[in-house]
Design a protein around this motif. Structure first.
Motif, PDB file in Angstrom:
ATOM      1  N   ILE A  62       0.841  -1.204   0.000  1.00  0.00           N
ATOM      2  CA  ILE A  62       0.000   0.000   0.000  1.00  0.00           C
ATOM      3  C   ILE A  62       0.879   1.259   0.000  1.00  0.00           C
ATOM      4  N   TYR A  63       0.527   2.199  -0.837  1.00  0.00           N
ATOM      5  CA  TYR A  63       1.230   3.489  -1.031  1.00  0.00           C
ATOM      6  C   TYR A  63       2.648   3.312  -1.556  1.00  0.00           C
ATOM      7  N   LYS A  64       2.930   2.180  -2.158  1.00  0.00           N
ATOM      8  CA  LYS A  64       4.257   1.948  -2.721  1.00  0.00           C
ATOM      9  C   LYS A  64       4.196   1.807  -4.242  1.00  0.00           C
ATOM     10  N   THR A  65       3.099   2.248  -4.826  1.00  0.00           N
ATOM     11  CA  THR A  65       2.972   2.177  -6.273  1.00  0.00           C
ATOM     12  C   THR A  65       3.991   3.089  -6.942  1.00  0.00           C
ATOM     13  N   GLU A  66       4.560   2.625  -8.006  1.00  0.00           N
ATOM     14  CA  GLU A  66       5.518   3.425  -8.766  1.00  0.00           C
ATOM     15  C   GLU A  66       4.841   4.666  -9.339  1.00  0.00           C
ATOM     16  N   LEU A  67       3.535   4.582  -9.565  1.00  0.00           N
ATOM     17  CA  LEU A  67       2.779   5.721 -10.085  1.00  0.00           C
ATOM     18  C   LEU A  67       2.889   6.926  -9.154  1.00  0.00           C
ATOM     19  N   LEU A  68       2.886   6.692  -7.868  1.00  0.00           N
ATOM     20  CA  LEU A  68       3.009   7.771  -6.890  1.00  0.00           C
ATOM     21  C   LEU A  68       4.356   8.481  -7.042  1.00  0.00           C
ATOM     22  N   GLN A  69       5.433   7.729  -7.106  1.00  0.00           N
ATOM     23  CA  GLN A  69       6.767   8.322  -7.271  1.00  0.00           C
ATOM     24  C   GLN A  69       6.884   9.031  -8.618  1.00  0.00           C
ATOM     25  N   LEU A  70       6.362   8.415  -9.675  1.00  0.00           N
ATOM     26  CA  LEU A  70       6.418   9.045 -10.993  1.00  0.00           C
ATOM     27  C   LEU A  70       5.656  10.364 -11.006  1.00  0.00           C
ATOM     28  N   GLY A  71       4.489  10.381 -10.369  1.00  0.00           N
ATOM     29  CA  GLY A  71       3.691  11.604 -10.308  1.00  0.00           C
ATOM     30  C   GLY A  71       4.402  12.714  -9.559  1.00  0.00           C
ATOM     31  N   ILE A  72       4.999  12.380  -8.433  1.00  0.00           N
ATOM     32  CA  ILE A  72       5.746  13.369  -7.650  1.00  0.00           C
ATOM     33  C   ILE A  72       6.947  13.871  -8.457  1.00  0.00           C
ATOM     34  N   ASN A  73       7.632  12.961  -9.112  1.00  0.00           N
ATOM     35  CA  ASN A  73       8.797  13.352  -9.909  1.00  0.00           C
ATOM     36  C   ASN A  73       8.417  14.293 -11.045  1.00  0.00           C
ATOM     37  N   ILE A  74       7.395  13.939 -11.799  1.00  0.00           N
ATOM     38  CA  ILE A  74       7.017  14.740 -12.961  1.00  0.00           C
ATOM     39  C   ILE A  74       6.430  16.091 -12.563  1.00  0.00           C
ATOM     40  N   MET A  75       5.818  16.151 -11.391  1.00  0.00           N
ATOM     41  CA  MET A  75       5.181  17.395 -10.953  1.00  0.00           C
ATOM     42  C   MET A  75       6.157  18.329 -10.263  1.00  0.00           C
ATOM     43  N   TRP A  76       7.012  17.819  -9.394  1.00  0.00           N
ATOM     44  CA  TRP A  76       7.840  18.696  -8.564  1.00  0.00           C
ATOM     45  C   TRP A  76       9.344  18.553  -8.768  1.00  0.00           C
ATOM     46  N   PHE A  77       9.785  17.550  -9.556  1.00  0.00           N
ATOM     47  CA  PHE A  77      11.229  17.322  -9.701  1.00  0.00           C
ATOM     48  C   PHE A  77      11.663  17.108 -11.155  1.00  0.00           C
ATOM     49  N   ALA A  78      10.878  17.548 -12.118  1.00  0.00           N
ATOM     50  CA  ALA A  78      11.183  17.278 -13.526  1.00  0.00           C
ATOM     51  C   ALA A  78      12.412  18.033 -14.027  1.00  0.00           C
ATOM     52  N   ASN A  79      12.663  19.203 -13.462  1.00  0.00           N
ATOM     53  CA  ASN A  79      13.851  19.957 -13.869  1.00  0.00           C
ATOM     54  C   ASN A  79      14.353  20.791 -12.690  1.00  0.00           C
ATOM     55  N   ARG A  80      15.478  21.416 -12.865  1.00  0.00           N
ATOM     56  CA  ARG A  80      16.111  22.132 -11.752  1.00  0.00           C
ATOM     57  C   ARG A  80      15.361  23.375 -11.303  1.00  0.00           C
ATOM     58  N   HIS A  81      14.351  23.792 -12.063  1.00  0.00           N
ATOM     59  CA  HIS A  81      13.559  24.967 -11.698  1.00  0.00           C
ATOM     60  C   HIS A  81      12.266  24.597 -10.972  1.00  0.00           C
ATOM     61  N   ASN A  82      11.948  23.312 -10.894  1.00  0.00           N
ATOM     62  CA  ASN A  82      10.722  22.873 -10.213  1.00  0.00           C
ATOM     63  C   ASN A  82      10.834  23.071  -8.704  1.00  0.00           C
ATOM     64  N   GLU A  83       9.668  23.198  -8.064  1.00  0.00           N
ATOM     65  CA  GLU A  83       9.599  23.489  -6.632  1.00  0.00           C
ATOM     66  C   GLU A  83      10.348  22.474  -5.776  1.00  0.00           C
ATOM     67  N   GLY A  84      10.281  21.204  -6.135  1.00  0.00           N
ATOM     68  CA  GLY A  84      10.927  20.170  -5.338  1.00  0.00           C
ATOM     69  C   GLY A  84      12.438  20.295  -5.316  1.00  0.00           C
TER      70      GLY A  84
END
Length: 114
Positions: A62-84
């Protein structure tokens, strides 16, 4: 992050829509059979929130789906200017609110697809 909540939600919904579709194998078609298959898949993933599991068929991780990590990565860590990346101190450890937002967004995608 909190000052642009509406923008973040809209952007996350857009990104998670395509990511979720490819992750679970939803198909694009006007065919009634494909639409029915997509609807059945969405219903099965929504039932018991199995989309949140690493292995959604056996309901393990539970809560270990790769989709969760992919979503966080694409939303907040996709490039060096992202909030994450810029505000990394707010993302270490990952806030529960961010995890909940991503999972809620996916859940709502399934709700709207029904």
């Amino acid at each position: 992050l909190l000052t642009r909540t509406s923008q973040v939600c809209g952007e996350l919904k857009m990104k998670m829509h395509s990511l979720t579709a490819s992750f679970f194998g939803f198909r694009t078609s006007n065919s009634n059979s494909v639409i029915r298959q997509n609807r059945d898949l969405a219903e099965s993933l929504k039932d018991g929130s199995v989309f949140a599991f690493k292995d959604w068929e056996s309901k393990k991780g539970i809560y270990k789906t790769e989709l969760l990590q992919l979503g966080i990565n694409i939303m907040w860590f996709a490039n060096r200017h992202n909030e994450g990346v810029v505000y990394h101190e707010y993302f270490n450890p990952m806030p529960i609110e961010v995890i909940a937002l991503v999972l809620t967004t996916v859940s709502l995608l399934f709700l709207y697809s029904s």
